[in-house]
Scaffold this active site. Sequence first.
Site, short mmCIF file in Angstrom:
data_model
loop_
_atom_site.label_atom_id
_atom_site.label_comp_id
_atom_site.label_asym_id
_atom_site.label_seq_id
_atom_site.Cartn_x
_atom_site.Cartn_y
_atom_site.Cartn_z
N LYS A 1 -0.52 2.60 11.62
CA LYS A 1 -1.52 3.55 11.09
C LYS A 1 -1.86 3.19 9.64
O LYS A 1 -1.14 2.44 8.98
CB LYS A 1 -0.97 4.97 11.18
CG LYS A 1 0.28 5.22 10.35
CD LYS A 1 0.90 6.58 10.68
CE LYS A 1 2.14 6.84 9.84
NZ LYS A 1 2.85 8.04 10.30
N TYR B 1 -14.55 4.17 -20.89
CA TYR B 1 -15.21 5.48 -20.98
C TYR B 1 -14.60 6.35 -22.08
O TYR B 1 -13.38 6.43 -22.24
CB TYR B 1 -15.03 6.24 -19.66
CG TYR B 1 -15.90 5.72 -18.54
CD1 TYR B 1 -17.28 5.83 -18.59
CD2 TYR B 1 -15.31 5.14 -17.42
CE1 TYR B 1 -18.06 5.35 -17.54
CE2 TYR B 1 -16.09 4.66 -16.38
CZ TYR B 1 -17.47 4.77 -16.45
OH TYR B 1 -18.23 4.30 -15.43
C1 LIG Z 1 4.12 7.67 10.53
C2 LIG Z 1 4.99 8.06 11.65
C3 LIG Z 1 6.11 7.29 11.99
C4 LIG Z 1 6.57 6.10 11.17
O1 LIG Z 1 7.26 6.56 10.04
P1 LIG Z 1 8.05 5.53 9.09
O2 LIG Z 1 8.90 6.42 8.27
O3 LIG Z 1 7.03 4.83 8.28
O4 LIG Z 1 8.81 4.63 9.97
C5 LIG Z 1 6.83 7.64 13.11
N1 LIG Z 1 6.46 8.71 13.85
C6 LIG Z 1 5.40 9.48 13.56
C7 LIG Z 1 5.08 10.64 14.43
C8 LIG Z 1 4.64 9.19 12.44
O5 LIG Z 1 3.59 9.97 12.14
#
Ligand SMILES: *Cc1c(COP(=O)(O)O)cnc(C)c1O
Length: 358
Positions: free
Chosen positions: A19, A242
């Site tokens: 993601k 700025y």
């Molecule tokens: C983002 C996410 C993960 C991964 O988490 P990490 O701590 O980066 O390994 C696992 N499960 C769900 C539901 C997530 O949203």
Amino acid sequence: MANINAFIKDDVILGAVLKANAYGHGAKYTAKTLYNHGVKYFLVATLLEAIQLRNENANYQLLVMGHTPDDYLHHLINYNIIGTVFTLDQARLLNKLAYKKGTQAKVHLKIETGFNRLGMQINEENIQDILQMSQMNHLDIQGAFTHLTLKSKDSDLNQYNMFMDLISTLEAKGIHIPVKHVCDSIGMALYPEFHLSMVRVGALLYGLQSEDKGIIDVKPILSFYTKPSCIKKIFSGESVSYGNRWFAKNDTIIATLPFGYADGFPRTLYQKSFVTIHQNKYPIVGAICMDQCMIDLGISSEVTTNDAVEILGPYNNIEDFAQLVGTNKNDIVSGFAARIPRVYIKDQKICHIENEIL
Ligand SMILES: *Cc1c(COP(=O)(O)O)cnc(C)c1O
């Protein structure tokens, strides 16, 4: 990755969490690299992230862990993407859409065990709903999962037990859920006994872990470099950026760097941050602009527009940087903008450059 694989049993699926553009590392090339190393199961937060990966490779197993709005559910079926479902209504809708297409919609059920984000709460009514879902001919319930809060071993165990009790209840009613998963990176490292059928590994894949919970030997894989776009001498008393908020106390040399807050570099680091060139630190001076910022090289500097400027890397580590910003490492890396080209290195050589356009 070998260090992560060594940590899970052979029959546990390594679900790679890609993601947020693979936590800023570039989802497309990260997926391809992992796939070439035997990882086939990729997890993302949103439908569009999944479609981006589906367009890369028809063989990826893709799971959207987040909610997909009703109007978009048909895309899950069209693109052969596994959706996450936690209401009877969406299950019905997917079943209907899949029926029309003469196929089955693939889903994982999200179960609420205390995180109170997404998921079906465990109660009699929802168990009845799952029973109904299991009887839908065009719905293929491939898995079920929950998410740990990681507050303490006790609370995590309690969540795990709630989840497993539900699984047993469903089994007793003849519903078999093939792919069960509860662990993210930290859960995976802390609780080998909770791995079940799959672990959902995000941060650890990128070499990011919390120091207090770090058990597995990994190093951050991302560095962030640029080169000066312009170098000029200014006189004592002249200002930069700025609002003329920073004034040169002496004659000095200013370098302009082509990154700013739109690239994910926090604007709030005004007057607080440094970059490294040839192992020397230089302060960012003046307000950080959307696409650029300036550093003070000092009057005797020999830095040129060909020198590498390290923003994050061996000399400016992500832990300290995140601490300076007052956030966690995931927040920093996932915030790096898509417009920054991603350069991939293998055996100390550039093996791929990914950008949005060229
Ligand atoms: C983002 C996410 C993960 C991964 O988490 P990490 O701590 O980066 O390994 C696992 N499960 C769900 C539901 C997530 O949203």
